[in-house]
Design a protein around this motif. Sequence first.
Motif, PDB file in Angstrom:
ATOM      1  N   ARG A  26      80.684  56.126  58.649  1.00 16.77           N
ATOM      2  CA  ARG A  26      80.348  56.743  57.358  1.00 16.77           C
ATOM      3  C   ARG A  26      78.843  56.956  57.233  1.00 16.77           C
ATOM      4  O   ARG A  26      78.367  58.040  56.878  1.00 16.77           O
ATOM      5  CB  ARG A  26      80.866  55.835  56.236  1.00 16.77           C
ATOM      6  CG  ARG A  26      80.864  56.449  54.866  1.00 16.77           C
ATOM      7  CD  ARG A  26      81.692  55.602  53.910  1.00 16.77           C
ATOM      8  NE  ARG A  26      81.078  54.333  53.559  1.00 16.77           N
ATOM      9  CZ  ARG A  26      81.537  53.134  53.898  1.00 16.77           C
ATOM     10  NH1 ARG A  26      82.624  53.027  54.644  1.00 16.77           N
ATOM     11  NH2 ARG A  26      80.917  52.031  53.515  1.00 16.77           N
ATOM     12  N   GLY A  27      78.085  55.922  57.563  1.00 15.76           N
ATOM     13  CA  GLY A  27      76.630  56.017  57.464  1.00 15.76           C
ATOM     14  C   GLY A  27      76.051  57.000  58.457  1.00 15.76           C
ATOM     15  O   GLY A  27      75.073  57.703  58.161  1.00 15.76           O
ATOM     16  N   TYR A  55      84.126  62.425  56.230  1.00 12.90           N
ATOM     17  CA  TYR A  55      83.735  61.085  56.680  1.00 12.90           C
ATOM     18  C   TYR A  55      82.715  60.421  55.758  1.00 12.90           C
ATOM     19  O   TYR A  55      82.381  59.252  55.962  1.00 12.90           O
ATOM     20  CB  TYR A  55      83.189  61.147  58.105  1.00 12.90           C
ATOM     21  CG  TYR A  55      84.257  61.461  59.129  1.00 12.90           C
ATOM     22  CD1 TYR A  55      85.159  60.491  59.543  1.00 12.90           C
ATOM     23  CD2 TYR A  55      84.382  62.740  59.646  1.00 12.90           C
ATOM     24  CE1 TYR A  55      86.154  60.777  60.461  1.00 12.90           C
ATOM     25  CE2 TYR A  55      85.369  63.047  60.574  1.00 12.90           C
ATOM     26  CZ  TYR A  55      86.254  62.060  60.980  1.00 12.90           C
ATOM     27  OH  TYR A  55      87.243  62.357  61.888  1.00 12.90           O
ATOM     28  N   THR A  56      82.231  61.136  54.738  1.00  7.24           N
ATOM     29  CA  THR A  56      81.337  60.485  53.768  1.00  7.24           C
ATOM     30  C   THR A  56      82.087  59.429  52.961  1.00  7.24           C
ATOM     31  O   THR A  56      81.467  58.601  52.295  1.00  7.24           O
ATOM     32  CB  THR A  56      80.727  61.512  52.801  1.00  7.24           C
ATOM     33  OG1 THR A  56      81.771  62.180  52.088  1.00  7.24           O
ATOM     34  CG2 THR A  56      79.890  62.542  53.552  1.00  7.24           C
ATOM     35  N   GLN A  57      83.421  59.453  53.033  1.00  7.51           N
ATOM     36  CA  GLN A  57      84.237  58.455  52.334  1.00  7.51           C
ATOM     37  C   GLN A  57      85.183  57.737  53.301  1.00  7.51           C
ATOM     38  O   GLN A  57      86.237  57.265  52.898  1.00  7.51           O
ATOM     39  CB  GLN A  57      85.045  59.128  51.226  1.00  7.51           C
ATOM     40  CG  GLN A  57      84.177  59.769  50.158  1.00  7.51           C
ATOM     41  CD  GLN A  57      85.022  60.441  49.107  1.00  7.51           C
ATOM     42  OE1 GLN A  57      85.555  59.776  48.204  1.00  7.51           O
ATOM     43  NE2 GLN A  57      85.170  61.748  49.211  1.00  7.51           N
ATOM     44  N   TYR A  58      84.772  57.637  54.537  1.00  4.89           N
ATOM     45  CA  TYR A  58      85.606  56.991  55.551  1.00  4.89           C
ATOM     46  C   TYR A  58      85.511  55.484  55.383  1.00  4.89           C
ATOM     47  O   TYR A  58      84.537  54.844  55.784  1.00  4.89           O
ATOM     48  CB  TYR A  58      85.131  57.427  56.939  1.00  4.89           C
ATOM     49  CG  TYR A  58      86.012  56.967  58.067  1.00  4.89           C
ATOM     50  CD1 TYR A  58      87.168  57.660  58.395  1.00  4.89           C
ATOM     51  CD2 TYR A  58      85.677  55.845  58.822  1.00  4.89           C
ATOM     52  CE1 TYR A  58      87.975  57.245  59.447  1.00  4.89           C
ATOM     53  CE2 TYR A  58      86.480  55.422  59.874  1.00  4.89           C
ATOM     54  CZ  TYR A  58      87.630  56.127  60.178  1.00  4.89           C
ATOM     55  OH  TYR A  58      88.422  55.712  61.219  1.00  4.89           O
ATOM     56  N   GLN A  59      86.531  54.896  54.808  1.00  3.17           N
ATOM     57  CA  GLN A  59      86.471  53.492  54.422  1.00  3.17           C
ATOM     58  C   GLN A  59      86.626  52.523  55.586  1.00  3.17           C
ATOM     59  O   GLN A  59      86.248  51.353  55.483  1.00  3.17           O
ATOM     60  CB  GLN A  59      87.548  53.201  53.365  1.00  3.17           C
ATOM     61  CG  GLN A  59      87.309  53.912  52.048  1.00  3.17           C
ATOM     62  CD  GLN A  59      85.933  53.602  51.474  1.00  3.17           C
ATOM     63  OE1 GLN A  59      85.543  52.431  51.361  1.00  3.17           O
ATOM     64  NE2 GLN A  59      85.192  54.636  51.107  1.00  3.17           N
ATOM     65  N   ALA A  60      87.169  52.988  56.703  1.00  2.00           N
ATOM     66  CA  ALA A  60      87.451  52.074  57.810  1.00  2.00           C
ATOM     67  C   ALA A  60      86.200  51.628  58.552  1.00  2.00           C
ATOM     68  O   ALA A  60      86.240  50.636  59.281  1.00  2.00           O
ATOM     69  CB  ALA A  60      88.422  52.735  58.793  1.00  2.00           C
TER      70      ALA A  60
END
Length: 331
Positions: A231-232, A221-226
């Motif tokens: 992500r934060g 989830y460190t790269q969860y674009q949605a």
Amino acid sequence: MSFQNTDVRIYQHGKAHEDDIWITIFLLTTNMLSEVEAKELLSFLTLDTRPDVKGQATEYILGLSGNRDGCRYLQTKPDFLKALVTLTTDPSIAIVKDCYHSLINLSADETMHQSLIKDSDFLPMLFKNLLDPEFMFADRICTILTNLSRHVKTCKEVFKAMQEQEIGLAQIVDIFCTEGYNNQASLHYLGPLLSNLTQLPETRHFILDKERCVVQRLLPYTQYQASTIRRGGVIGTLRNCCFDHAHHEWLLSDAVDILPFLLLPLAGPEELSDEENEGLPVDLQYLPEDKEREEDPDIRKMLIETMILVCVTWSQCHASTNTQPSVSLNH
């Protein structure tokens, strides 16, 4: 020790009262209410009140909750807070929505936290509805819990309520990691809630338990674009957990391999030489030309802070093996 915590933006809402039938209510509520007027308004905030009357009353409370003076006033009126909680079970979706948005506003004000959690039914009600995969206001509940858990004192109360309701952190993580758990809610704010809960050693110990593989489930989830929120929240969770230095060696090992997950969001499309690429972890070598760097400055800051925490241990580990790793980041 400093832990990252998260609160959410306050909803502010107010509508003009144009219907002549409600001019009396409007005139009474344009200023802070007298005791008699407050009692009259409170009488409208019941499940048995006519929906149109009740709707006007909840709209006013929502507008009042959107400013500091209004929150201070409601802090002195616990019966209004109890009425809002009761009306979250109202058959009218509009009224329930107003009540949850009012509770979001109130929970965003730290001075309101104790007033809210004094109601013994409040936190259990939130958790019960959060776990319901068909509850349409679950995102509002996540937001309220995130606000309430922002500071350590009430964070402990939230955690205690979870335990009393026999809701484990494992259940919260499972819901967070289950795509489409609730088709009517994204549940992105479970990320900041987890981040806030990691202020507590009990949560950090759970997440860093080597037998549970919780960290490994969160890392993608460190790269969860949605969702920047989701992500934060995960990156804030990892940052807080990395204050426990005893776990750094495990986090950097092949069992977790946290470093590429921290570095990759910070990497951009810059072209690197073969020598520079060879000095990077495999997952960061020869990235595509369209690779985008994390756009949110607060998330970038947390990533860098997390890297600083773990790289002290990383450098010490490599120094002990007489190797000189090279990691290059272009800003």
